[in-house]
Scaffold this motif. Structure first.
Motif, PDB file in Angstrom:
ATOM      1  N   GLY A 140       0.682  -1.049   0.006  1.00 41.65           N
ATOM      2  CA  GLY A 140       0.006  -0.096   0.186  1.00 41.65           C
ATOM      3  C   GLY A 140       0.731   1.321   0.030  1.00 41.65           C
ATOM      4  N   ALA A 141       0.277   2.291   0.057  1.00 41.26           N
ATOM      5  CA  ALA A 141       0.808   3.797  -0.076  1.00 41.26           C
ATOM      6  C   ALA A 141       1.870   3.846   1.410  1.00 41.26           C
ATOM      7  N   LEU A 142       3.111   4.278   0.986  1.00 43.71           N
ATOM      8  CA  LEU A 142       4.101   4.371   2.134  1.00 43.71           C
ATOM      9  C   LEU A 142       3.493   5.327   3.046  1.00 43.71           C
ATOM     10  N   ASP A 143       2.762   6.262   2.952  1.00 47.55           N
ATOM     11  CA  ASP A 143       2.035   6.975   4.183  1.00 47.55           C
ATOM     12  C   ASP A 143       0.699   6.678   4.616  1.00 47.55           C
ATOM     13  N   GLY A 144       0.274   5.517   3.995  1.00 46.69           N
ATOM     14  CA  GLY A 144      -0.918   5.036   4.435  1.00 46.69           C
ATOM     15  C   GLY A 144      -2.241   5.561   3.289  1.00 46.69           C
ATOM     16  N   GLY A 145      -3.512   5.246   3.647  1.00 50.23           N
ATOM     17  CA  GLY A 145      -4.379   5.732   2.550  1.00 50.23           C
ATOM     18  C   GLY A 145      -4.665   5.084   1.214  1.00 50.23           C
ATOM     19  N   PRO A 146      -5.745   5.239   0.697  1.00 49.80           N
ATOM     20  CA  PRO A 146      -5.934   4.479  -0.488  1.00 49.80           C
ATOM     21  C   PRO A 146      -5.127   5.104  -1.664  1.00 49.80           C
ATOM     22  N   ASP A 147      -4.710   4.115  -2.524  1.00 48.49           N
ATOM     23  CA  ASP A 147      -3.949   4.607  -3.461  1.00 48.49           C
ATOM     24  C   ASP A 147      -3.933   3.679  -4.741  1.00 48.49           C
ATOM     25  N   PRO A 148      -4.522   4.351  -5.896  1.00 46.65           N
ATOM     26  CA  PRO A 148      -4.727   3.683  -7.097  1.00 46.65           C
ATOM     27  C   PRO A 148      -3.503   2.839  -7.621  1.00 46.65           C
ATOM     28  N   THR A 168      -4.672   0.017   3.769  1.00 47.29           N
ATOM     29  CA  THR A 168      -4.445   1.506   3.718  1.00 47.29           C
ATOM     30  C   THR A 168      -3.843   1.804   5.109  1.00 47.29           C
ATOM     31  N   ASP A 169      -3.231   1.045   5.636  1.00 49.02           N
ATOM     32  CA  ASP A 169      -2.537   1.063   7.007  1.00 49.02           C
ATOM     33  C   ASP A 169      -1.268   0.752   7.018  1.00 49.02           C
ATOM     34  N   MET A 170      -0.518   0.949   6.005  1.00 44.07           N
ATOM     35  CA  MET A 170       0.817   0.324   5.843  1.00 44.07           C
ATOM     36  C   MET A 170       1.764   0.920   6.951  1.00 44.07           C
ATOM     37  N   PRO A 171       1.712   2.070   7.240  1.00 45.97           N
ATOM     38  CA  PRO A 171       2.621   2.787   8.208  1.00 45.97           C
ATOM     39  C   PRO A 171       2.577   1.855   9.706  1.00 45.97           C
TER      40      PRO A 171
END
Ligand SMILES: NC(=O)C1=CN([C@@H]2O[C@H](COP(=O)(O)OP(=O)(O)OC[C@H]3O[C@@H](n4cnc5c(N)ncnc54)[C@H](O)[C@@H]3O)[C@@H](O)[C@H]2O)C=CC1
Ligand SMILES: CC(C)(CO)C(=O)C(=O)O
Length: 298
Positions: A140-148, A168-171
């Motif tokens: 997922g996104a490095l900083d979290g959140g949705p990411d296409p 969405t919670d990779m951190p």
């Protein structure tokens, strides 16, 4: 998808090999493995079983790909990032243990995704990799959140039959994994015991201390990870992998350099940026580095 796997040893060869059933995969590896895969293809054996023919090369630069997977050991990350900076890659995903994404993100223009892998992999011989356990890739996104972009990569993995989850919670997940590795790997490597030995009180306490310190540093980094969750994560992994030898113990037993810098060492360094002291991680890192120095590995 055109996928470049930078550092195709155990994990990279397994994941890259699985992806090669559907995608255009290039393995950047060392000889004789690269030469063997080029001439005779790659056998995947064990819990996954197939024969595939990805491209394999020792050339580190000049590649053009939609995605670069980074699967070198953490201490080789800077060199991998410098080589990837000389390639045209649209995105980078690390599946390594330890905190390596900052090194990648700082040296590359391409967006870096965060990832974790619980597949078990062992390069048996050149051209042959064993899947010792079907796990899961979470990305997922490095900083979290949705990411296409993460969604596209997750779909590409699943299309090839790789068990992949987009989170969405990779951190939080990265820091929880770091807490588990900080607690289990160094303690088992230094005491030369399998993971299950950490059930006993004093070793268990030491692993918990390292994990709790890691959770504290995560919170200083504004990542929500409680001491209890970190401690319970250690206990869960100890139970699930009781008979296993941690990757760090395997490195020490084989007289190879460990990933301590990106695990306990990273906890110490990030804590210091906040003016915070983490004595357990500092001690574990110092002992492992002393062993590595004595063995001529650093
Ligand atoms: N093996 C496993 O089951 C798992 C490994 N991991 C993590 O994945 C990462 C990789 O682990 P392994 O695959 O076990 O290590 P490995 O040592 O088997 O593979 C790394 C490979 O990268 C190659 N490499 C390094 N620099 C290179 C360069 N400049 N050009 C070409 N090849 C280069 C090395 O020759 C080696 O074959 C580590 O961070 C590890 O903690 C995570 C989960 C499971
Ligand atoms: C989860 C754990 C601790 C399993 O041994 C691991 O990731 C490792 O050995 O590197």
């Amino acid at each position: 998808m055109r996928i470049l796997v930078f550092g195709a040893g155990s994990l990279g060869t397994l994941v890259g090999g699985l992806l090669a059933s559907v995608h255009d995969v290039t393995l950047v590896a060392r000889d004789p493995h690269a030469a063997r895969v080029s001439s005779a293809g790659l056998d995947i054996v064990g819990a996954e079983s197939t024969h595939v023919s990805p491209t394999a090369t020792t050339a580190e630069t000049g590649h053009d790909a939609d995605l670069a997977l980074v699967t070198v050991k953490s201490f080789d990350t800077a060199r991998a990032a410098d080589a990837l900076a000389d390639c045209d890659v649209d995105a980078v995903l690390s599946l390594q243990n330890g905190l390596t994404e900052a090194t990648l993100a700082s040296r590359l223009d391409a967006p870096a995704l965060a990832g974790t892998a619980t597949y078990g992999a062992r390069l048996v011989e050149p051209g042959r990799v064993e899947c010792t356990g079907v796990g899961r890739v979470v990305l997922g996104a490095l900083d979290g959140g949705p990411d296409p972009l993460a969604e596209r990569v997750g779909k590409a993995f699943r299309d090839a039959g790789v068990n992949a989850l987009v989170a969405t919670d990779m951190p939080r997940r990265r820091w929880e994994k770091l807490a588990v590795n900080a607690g289990i790997n160094a303690v088992t490597a230094l005491s030369r015991v399998e993971n299950g030995a950490l059930r006993s009180s004093d070793a268990n306490d030491l692993a918990h201390r390292a994990a709790r310190e890691t959770a504290r540093v995560a919170r200083l980094e504004r990542v929500s990870l409680s001491n209890r969750v970190a401690r319970e994560a250690v206990d869960r992994v100890v139970e699930k992998t009781a008979a296993n030898r941690s990757s760090m113990l395997q490195d020490v037993a084989a007289e190879k350099r460990t990933e301590v810098d990106a695990i306990n060492g990273a906890v110490v360094d990030i804590a210091a940026e906040h003016g915070f002291e983490v004595p357990t991680n500092r001690t574990l890192a110092a002992l492992l580095r002393a062993w590595e120095r004595g063995a001529g590995l650093r």
